[in-house]
Design an enzyme around this catalytic site. Structure first.
Site, short mmCIF file in Angstrom:
data_model
loop_
_atom_site.label_atom_id
_atom_site.label_comp_id
_atom_site.label_asym_id
_atom_site.label_seq_id
_atom_site.Cartn_x
_atom_site.Cartn_y
_atom_site.Cartn_z
N GLU A 141 0.81 -1.32 0.14
CA GLU A 141 -0.09 -0.08 0.00
C GLU A 141 0.88 1.19 0.05
OE1 GLU A 141 -0.95 -2.73 1.30
OE2 GLU A 141 -3.11 -2.81 0.43
N HIS A 161 -12.20 -3.67 8.17
CA HIS A 161 -12.63 -3.55 6.62
C HIS A 161 -13.93 -2.80 6.41
CE1 HIS A 161 -10.05 -7.41 6.63
NE2 HIS A 161 -9.94 -7.03 5.27
#
Lengths: 329, 398, 326
Positions: free
Chosen positions: A65, A133
């Protein structure tokens, strides 16, 4: 102008396609966005239809990321217009430094010599997938000078805003609520863009203003319909972009209705609702007939268990109650 | 130990009283049975006597304050007795107006006591409204915009002001209407509920002017007053009403009352405002009788001696605003009457007579009527009749 | 590879200029004219100058915060560089960046990254563009031994290898991060030993030998241009002063400092050039005077430059882009 009904996902895909056709320098970088000849097409399938025609523009990366966003920055500084996909907004924290310290500050630090025209797309929102999430984080990023923050709530907005984001010479955080991907809406055949800093009045009203962000905008419209049957006229405003924020449209509405509730799926504490409430209070103090109401998630991560998650995350009832509460002050 | 003096219930229906006058001051010694203060009740003004001897240690309720029965109004005791800081036995209802700036309760007024939303404060400021008045009117501590507007509407209704809602920050002087003004305001507000229309026509005053000039010559010597147009118009209008009974009527729920007598109200200005004394059975009086009666009524009005019965029973009204310089008036109905006639100022009109320009004196007469009782046709007929009589007065008055 | 005499003289002069510039800036720091800290690179000249001279104008560079000489070699004007260090309006970033954010788009200097972990992803991204465009340019990323421990080093080197990106990774290993020695911080003896983890060529060179640095970087550059991907070059060198102008570096043993002083890059190179007859006293004086004048002018320009107006502090937060309506 002809329109057709397409999903939020397809609207995003069309935007990406059109911008890649328009500009060679636009490419997409992220995890599993291409995924080989068959094409995984992204965790939420946004890029699924693009692999065939743009195989050289969809770059699958390892699980990196920081470098997804950082590479996007470097590429943008040297002439590209990358769209970086972060699978779940929760993971954006991995790339915070590159987003907040590098992307947002480069144009400023270099005295305007370099700009960073990146779009970081991320899927936000609670859908029962657990505490890491499910987040929607916007105020962290509203807080950073140099970043634009965008949350569309309809397919029409999604396409128009994503195109603008790609053409913007500044870093844009573009948040897509997971529950919206399959939602259908009318989108024109012809190309169009939606400028940043323009809120959308979803339904006009006279008694109370509801500023609803992202996924909450749809819920708020639904609540407005119910309340209309009960004789209350609710004006629902979707800011669409939080940075820049269209405070003028919101203020105009509050000066008319004298009552306002701000709704977001973010945690209520220090959420975008807090900033907007403060701005409204500053701009419209002598027009307020009640304190600014706020709706946001309770102060907890979003649990895996469904009823717990529903308890934490705001829903239509919470919006309904908040409106009633402001009216009753 | 100090004892409380409370406002006693002095009549059967008494619920509250206004302190008219304190007869002693704080620090005075009082004996049992001494008159402490005078209270105004629903019936009369009554002296309240001290039940015990002692020093009037503290006066809690000032003059002009209205408090409920049972409220502590003072403390009496021995010198140096401590006065407990207690609430009144029966704290005043929030809606009750406390006209004195001092609070009833011992604790001083808290400027923050009124909680109002920002827009409510701004609106109150723009309308020149005191938020505490709003608070009392709505009976709740927290004031919103709707409460200020409700108070403003109520105030407007009571005072009859028809000014713009938001006057801005302009300075103004507040005038308290006299009872007469209040009464008239209330009375005329009723006129607003009646569907009214008006009709007007022009009258040639040549003949009337001629007749007046002829009669005026010795009128004053004979009657002690000068003959006016109003004196002459009254009998003419009364006669016209005989043939137009719907103009001399009242709409009621049971039906339209066509009055058998014609009691003509004649509008007059007095220093206290507009009054409309009534000439009873005007159609049965001769010119001299009507004129005398009108003069009597005028004099009584000017001297504030008009008895109430002279104001009652009118069935039609005439109002001569011509003497005020008004050319055409559209008068407001005087409920419950179904018609009112306004007479405008006499003015010179250029006309052609036999091809030659001449000036003739003319005026507008206007009838305003209750359209439930009188329609345009009837109104026109009445006007025509009045015009006919005014243009040929000799037959009636001569 | 043959290096011309002319180039060698250039190399020498550039190192002298670099050191002189740093010394002058350090003086200004001690006078309190530099807001914040100033990071002196005295002793590392061979690495910075050698690597930069191996580039062409088109190539991109991400220098370190200690490599002011690299900025100058790449093409930055010393006066405007000094002005930026002093925070003046005429500086490259209008005073907004300072010494740790020097950037010069005109000479393809992407700018120093103060949060060191950003060097790696930004370099990789810049190289990605060059590859996509087939632009014939490489990216030189310079970073210290301390930065090489950051997570992005791993992510970016790996990515540059799998995607065959035209980047040359140059680690300026001066054996200390701030005060933490490389020996304490690293599980392995050489940063370049990690190259095999990413299946890319790696080598360790004497960072104080300017010719070796130059040649190694040149080769790596050719490889990158040919599409053969990245190289990791570790230049062992030493900073003669502390981490910053405030740092008296009590954490380094004096013997160590002395040993490295004996291997001063400028002194060493001077000797070699003298031996080859390329440099003599006359040259030295010429060079010294020229450099002195250049640095004097830079200092004067910077000191005479105005402060930016305070309101300018909120400019350049966004670049306004008119999104064209269709």
């Amino acid at each position: 102008m002809t329109t057709r009904e397409i999903t939020f996902r397809d609207a995003l895909s069309e935007a990406l396609r059109e911008e890649m056709v328009r500009e060679e320098s636009v490419f997409i970088i992220g995890e599993d966005i291409y995924g080989g000849p068959g094409g995984y097409g992204g965790a939420f399938k946004v890029t699924k239809d693009l692999g065939k025609d743009f195989s050289d523009r969809l770059l699958d990366t390892p699980m990196i990321e920081q470098t997804i966003v950082g590479a996007a920055v470097g590429a943008a500084m040297t002439g590209s217009r990358p769209v970086a996909e972060i699978m779940f907004e929760d993971f954006i924290t991995l790339a915070m430094d590159l987003l907040v310290n590098t992307a947002a500050k480069t144009h400023y630090m270099t005295g305007g010599q370099y700009c960073v025209p990146i779009v970081v797309r991320a899927a936000c929102g609670a859908v029962g997938v657990g505490p890491q999430h499910s987040q929607t984080w916007t105020s962290w990023f509203m807080h950073v000078p140099g970043l634009h923050v965008v949350l569309p709530s309809t397919p029409y907005d999604a396409k128009g805003l994503l195109k603008t984001a790609i053409r913007d010479d500044n870093p844009v955080l573009f948040l897509e609520h997971k529950k919206l991907y399959n939602v259908k809406g009318n989108v024109p055949e012809e190309e169009y863009v939606i400028p940043f800093g323009e809120a959308s009045v979803l339904c006009p009203g006279d008694d109370v203003t509801v500023v609803a962000i992202g996924y909450m905008a749809g819920l708020a419209s639904h609540v407005a319909g119910t309340l209309r049957d009960q004789g209350l006229s609710v004006e629902v405003i979707d800011p669409r972009t939080l940075a820049p924020l269209d405070l003028e449209t919101i203020s105009q509405s509050v000066r008319k209705t004298h009552k306002v509730v701000v709704v977001a799926e973010d945690c209520k504490t220090a959420g975008p609702t807090a900033e907007i409430a403060a701005l409204v209070s500053e701009a419209c103090f002598e027009y307020l007939d009640a304190p600014v109401g706020r709706v946001g998630a309770r102060h907890a991560p979003i649990a895996h268990n469904v009823s717990m998650a529903e308890y934490i995350v705001p829903d239509a009832t919470d919006i309904h109650e908040a409106v009633k509460s402001v009216m009753a002050w | 130990m100090a004892t409380q003096v409370i406002l006693p219930k002095l009549t059967y229906e008494m619920e509250e009283g206004r302190i008219l006058e304190w007869l002693c001051e704080e620090g005075n010694a009082v004996f049992a049975g001494q008159a402490l203060f005078v209270v105004e009740t629903d019936k009369a003004s009554i002296e309240v006597l001290a039940e015990e001897a002692g020093i009037l240690l503290r006066v809690l309720v000032p003059t002009d304050a209205v408090v409920p029965v049972g409220t502590a109004v003072a403390w009496i005791g021995a010198p140096g007795d401590a006065i407990p800081e207690v609430e009144a036995l029966h704290p005043p209802k929030e809606q009750e107006a406390v006209s004195s700036p001092q609070d009833i309760i011992v604790t001083s007024r808290d400027p923050e006591a009124v909680v109002a939303s920002p827009v409510a404060k701004r609106l109150a400021r723009e309308l020149g409204i005191d938020l505490e008045d709003v608070q009392k009117h709505v009976g709740q501590k927290r004031i919103r915009e709707v409460d200020v507007r409700a108070y403003a509407d109520a105030r407007r209704t009571a005072m009859g002001t028809e000014g713009p809602e938001v006057a801005g920050d302009a300075e103004f002087e507040l005038i308290k209407p006299t009872p007469l003004q209040r009464a008239m305001a209330l009375h005329l507000s009723q006129a607003a509920a009646i569907p009214q229309a008006a009709a007007a026509c022009e009258v040639n005053l040549t003949s009337l002017e001629l007749l007046r000039n002829e009669l005026s010559a010795d009128w004053e010597a004979s009657h002690g007053f000068r003959l006016s147009y109003t004196h002459m118009l009254a009998p003419l209008v009364a006669l016209a009403l005989e043939s137009c009974p719907t103009l001399n009527a009242t709409w009621t729920d049971e039906g339209i009352r066509l009055y058998r007598t014609i009691n003509l109200g004649v509008a007059m200005a007095s220093d206290r405002g507009l009054v409309v004394p009534v000439v009873r059975a005007a159609n049965q009086l001769l010119l001299a009788e009507i004129a005398s009666e009108i003069v009597r009524l005028q004099r009584a009005t000017m001297g504030n001696r008009l008895p109430p019965q002279d104001l009652e029973g009118g069935t039609f009204t005439i109002t001569n605003v011509g003497m005020l310089g008004i050319t055409l008036s559209i008068p407001l109905l005087n409920p419950p009457q179904s018609g009112i006639l306004g007479i405008g100022a006499k003015r010179a009109q250029l006309v052609l007579k036999d091809g030659q320009p001449v000036t003739i004196p003319v005026t507008w007469i206007t009838v305003a009527f209750d359209h439930r009782v009188v329609d345009g046709v009837a109104a026109a007929a009445f006007l025509q009749r009045v015009k006919e009589l005014m243009e040929n007065p000799r037959s009636v008055l001569g | 590879m043959t290096i011309s005499e002319e180039l060698m003289l250039q190399m020498y002069r550039d190192m002298v200029l670099g050191r002189s510039f740093e010394q002058r800036a350090e003086q200004l720091a001690h006078k309190g004219l530099i807001p914040g800290a100033f990071h002196v690179g005295i002793g590392e000249e061979a690495t910075h100058v050698g690597a930069c001279l191996a580039l062409t104008h088109k190539d991109y560079i991400i220098p370190t915060h200690r490599g002011h000489v690299a900025d100058i070699i790449k093409g930055a004007d010393p006066g405007r560089l000094m002005a930026e260090i002093l925070g003046r309006a005429t500086g490259y970033c209008g005073g907004r960046g300072g010494t740790v954010h020097i950037a010069d788009a005109a000479s393809n200097n992407l700018g120093v990254q103060a949060v060191l972990s950003a060097v790696f992803p930004v370099a990789v991204g810049a190289a990605l563009t060059q590859k996509r465009l087939n632009a014939g340019r490489i990216v030189l990323a310079m970073f210290g031994d301390g930065a090489s421990q950051m997570g992005t080093f791993h992510e970016a080197l790996n990515l540059s290898a799998i995607w065959h990106l035209p980047v040359v990774w140059v680690c300026v290993n001066n054996h200390y991060a701030m005060s933490t020695s490389f020996a304490e911080a690293s599980a392995i003896a050489n940063v370049a030993d990690r190259a095999c983890a990413y299946n890319m060529p790696g080598c360790v060179v004497d960072g104080n030998d300017i010719l070796v640095v130059y040649e190694t970087v040149r080769e790596a550059r050719e490889r990158a241009l040919a599409g053969e991907g990245p190289t990791l070059i570790e230049c062992k060198t030493y900073r003669q002063g502390g981490h910053s102008s405030f740092d008296t570096n009590p954490y380094r043993p004096q013997e160590e400092i002395d040993a490295w002083l004996k291997r001063d890059p400028i002194t060493q190179f001077e000797q070699r050039l003298r031996e080859r007859g390329i440099l003599d006293d006359k040259h030295m004086t010429q060079i010294a005077d020229g450099v002195q004048q250049q640095v004097d002018e830079a200092e004067e320009f910077a000191l005479n430059s105005p402060e930016p107006p305070p309101e300018a502090g909120v400019e350049f937060v966004f670049r306004s882009s008119e999104v064209e309506e269709l």
